[in-house]
Design an enzyme around this catalytic site. Structure first.
Site, PDB file in Angstrom:
ATOM      1  N   ILE A  88      -1.174  -1.241   7.625  1.00 28.12           N
ATOM      2  CA  ILE A  88      -2.254  -0.966   8.586  1.00 28.12           C
ATOM      3  C   ILE A  88      -3.529  -0.736   7.772  1.00 28.12           C
ATOM      4  CG2 ILE A  88      -3.189   0.449  10.456  1.00 28.12           C
ATOM      5  CD1 ILE A  88      -0.430   1.260  11.268  1.00 28.12           C
ATOM      6  N   ASP A  89      -4.468  -1.643   7.865  1.00 31.31           N
ATOM      7  CA  ASP A  89      -5.771  -1.430   7.236  1.00 31.31           C
ATOM      8  C   ASP A  89      -6.716  -0.974   8.344  1.00 31.31           C
ATOM      9  OD1 ASP A  89      -7.534  -1.549   4.947  1.00 31.31           O
ATOM     10  OD2 ASP A  89      -8.593  -3.064   6.110  1.00 31.31           O
ATOM     11  N   ASP A  97      -0.833  -4.884   3.251  1.00 28.00           N
ATOM     12  CA  ASP A  97      -1.435  -3.668   3.813  1.00 28.00           C
ATOM     13  C   ASP A  97      -0.905  -3.544   5.232  1.00 28.00           C
ATOM     14  OD1 ASP A  97      -2.908  -1.523   4.642  1.00 28.00           O
ATOM     15  OD2 ASP A  97      -4.735  -2.149   3.609  1.00 28.00           O
ATOM     16  N   ASP A 154      -6.122  -4.207   0.311  1.00 32.19           N
ATOM     17  CA  ASP A 154      -7.222  -4.215   1.286  1.00 32.19           C
ATOM     18  C   ASP A 154      -7.903  -5.583   1.336  1.00 32.19           C
ATOM     19  OD1 ASP A 154      -7.175  -1.330   1.810  1.00 32.19           O
ATOM     20  OD2 ASP A 154      -8.072  -1.070  -0.174  1.00 32.19           O
ATOM     21  N   THR A 162      -6.585   2.648   8.954  1.00 33.23           N
ATOM     22  CA  THR A 162      -5.688   3.690   9.476  1.00 33.23           C
ATOM     23  C   THR A 162      -6.464   4.776  10.232  1.00 33.23           C
ATOM     24  OG1 THR A 162      -4.223   3.243   7.627  1.00 33.23           O
ATOM     25  CG2 THR A 162      -3.809   5.254   8.824  1.00 33.23           C
ATOM     26  N   GLU A 179       0.807  -1.224   0.000  1.00 32.23           N
ATOM     27  CA  GLU A 179       0.000   0.000   0.000  1.00 32.23           C
ATOM     28  C   GLU A 179       0.839   1.272   0.000  1.00 32.23           C
ATOM     29  OE1 GLU A 179      -2.983   0.549   3.110  1.00 32.23           O
ATOM     30  OE2 GLU A 179      -3.691   2.276   1.981  1.00 32.23           O
TER      31      GLU A 179
HETATM   32  C1  IPD Z   1      -9.364   1.676   4.098  1.00 28.45           C
HETATM   33  C2  IPD Z   1     -10.187   0.763   4.985  1.00 28.45           C
HETATM   34  C3  IPD Z   1     -11.640   1.183   4.931  1.00 28.45           C
HETATM   35  C4  IPD Z   1     -12.189   1.197   3.539  1.00 28.45           C
HETATM   36  C5  IPD Z   1     -11.337   2.087   2.663  1.00 28.45           C
HETATM   37  C6  IPD Z   1      -9.877   1.614   2.698  1.00 28.45           C
HETATM   38  P1  IPD Z   1      -6.863   2.127   4.926  1.00 28.45           P
HETATM   39  O1  IPD Z   1      -7.990   1.275   4.089  1.00 28.45           O
HETATM   40  O2  IPD Z   1     -10.086  -0.577   4.559  1.00 28.45           O
HETATM   41  O3  IPD Z   1     -12.472   0.319   5.700  1.00 28.45           O
HETATM   42  O4  IPD Z   1     -13.516   1.682   3.559  1.00 28.45           O
HETATM   43  O5  IPD Z   1     -11.848   2.009   1.344  1.00 28.45           O
HETATM   44  O6  IPD Z   1      -9.103   2.457   1.869  1.00 28.45           O
HETATM   45  O7  IPD Z   1      -6.760   3.471   4.266  1.00 28.45           O
HETATM   46  O8  IPD Z   1      -7.305   2.192   6.319  1.00 28.45           O
HETATM   47  O9  IPD Z   1      -5.608   1.296   4.727  1.00 28.45           O
HETATM   48 CA    CA Z   2      -6.164  -0.502   3.513  1.00 31.83          CA
END
Ligand code: IPD
Ligand code: CA
Length: 282
Positions: free
Chosen positions: A97-98, A95, A226, A100, A79
């Site tokens: 940190i998913d 990823d 993701d 964030t 990412e």
């Molecule tokens: C996000 C999360 C979020 C989703 C967003 C993603 P991130 O990733 O997974 O739940 O709704 O579309 O971009 O930015 O926290 O790595």
């Molecule tokens: Ca993510």
């Protein structure tokens, strides 16, 4: 050669993913304690509300360096921008940190997600909820499990049979224009299902479908990092899963959908009719 070898390789990829997400989770929690409030250590990416913290970058560096030490010829797609071509046929999708935004606000639902893909197909992966230590994992053909402390449980998607009784998780883009489209579709969907959850981590939403904590999850425009590990975990738990090809950029706003088998077809039709089809707005 044959099937046994192949399965052993998948299991060893899964074990590596599992070990590395655990190590990354410890490093993330340590760094968080050292920094206290993470907000001052944050930059933005695709929009003013799309954050990246120094901890995301640190976790990605750790995962990439460790993978390259252990499996030097493998590819990397990550990412925060790390990329490397594979010479072995195996690529890792990271990823760091998913969730964030949850991480920034101290909401205990953010994850490390790591998947191994061969020829564009995810074959093994692990997702850890850093805040509570729940570790989800799967290898193709081997089912999906959640590990908590010393306990290990097989994951199964729910047995719900009607969309009207389904708890549906979703998420929204960082782009305001896209969110407007997503909100319009949501208005049509909400009256037709039990309720909606926006929990803040796509990887954990897919694990929630695997665990029966949600009956379905859909979102448009998420990236391969993701959904890579979570989609395999949901599928191995018996959910019906649809994702874009790993090579399709999130900017195409295609749909990722995971649903319990008893409602998958009905949820798919309902989303299509609500304007949340295979491609948002199309
Ligand atoms: C996000 C999360 C979020 C989703 C967003 C993603 P991130 O990733 O997974 O739940 O709704 O579309 O971009 O930015 O926290 O790595
Ligand atoms: Ca993510």
């Amino acid at each position: 050669m044959g099937r046994m070898m192949e399965q052993q390789e998948l299991i060893s990829l899964r074990d590596l993913a599992e070990g590395l997400v655990c190590m990354a989770a410890s490093a993330i929690e340590e760094k968080r304690e050292e920094l206290g409030d993470v907000r001052p250590y944050t930059l933005t990416k695709s929009s003013a509300v799309d954050p990246v913290t120094v901890v995301d970058t640190m976790a990605e560096e750790f995962l990439v360096e460790t993978l390259l030490e252990r499996r030097p010829g493998d590819g990397i797609i990550a990412e925060e921008g790390s990329a490397r071509r594979s010479t072995t046929g195996v690529s890792w999708i990271i990823d760091p940190i998913d969730g964030t935004v949850n991480f920034l606000y101290g909401i205990p639902r953010y994850a490390v997600s790591l998947a191994a893909a061969i020829d564009g197909h995810v074959v093994a992966g692990a997702v850890i909820n850093v805040a509570d230590g729940s570790l989800y994992r799967a290898a193709r053909g081997q089912g999906a499990q959640v590990l908590r402390g010393d306990s290990e449980e097989e994951l199964h998607a729910s047995s719900v049979e009607e969309a009207a009784r389904a708890l549906v998780a979703t998420g929204f883009s960082y782009s305001a224009a896209r969110r407007e489209q997503q909100a319009k579709a949501l208005c049509a969907i909400l009256p037709q299902v039990r309720d909606i959850r926006r929990l803040g981590s796509a990887a954990l939403d897919l694990c929630a479908v695997a665990e029966g904590h949600a009956d379905a999850y859909y979102e448009h425009g998420i990236h391969c990092w993701d959904y890579a590990a979570g989609s395999l975990i949901a599928q191995e738990a018996g959910a019906v899963v649809e994702t874009p090809a790993l090579s399709v950029p999130g900017e195409e706003f295609r749909r990722t959908l995971a649903a319990a088998p008893g409602i998958a077809a009905e949820i798919g039709r309902l989303l299509d009719a609500a304007g949340a089809g295979e491609r948002l707005g199309g």
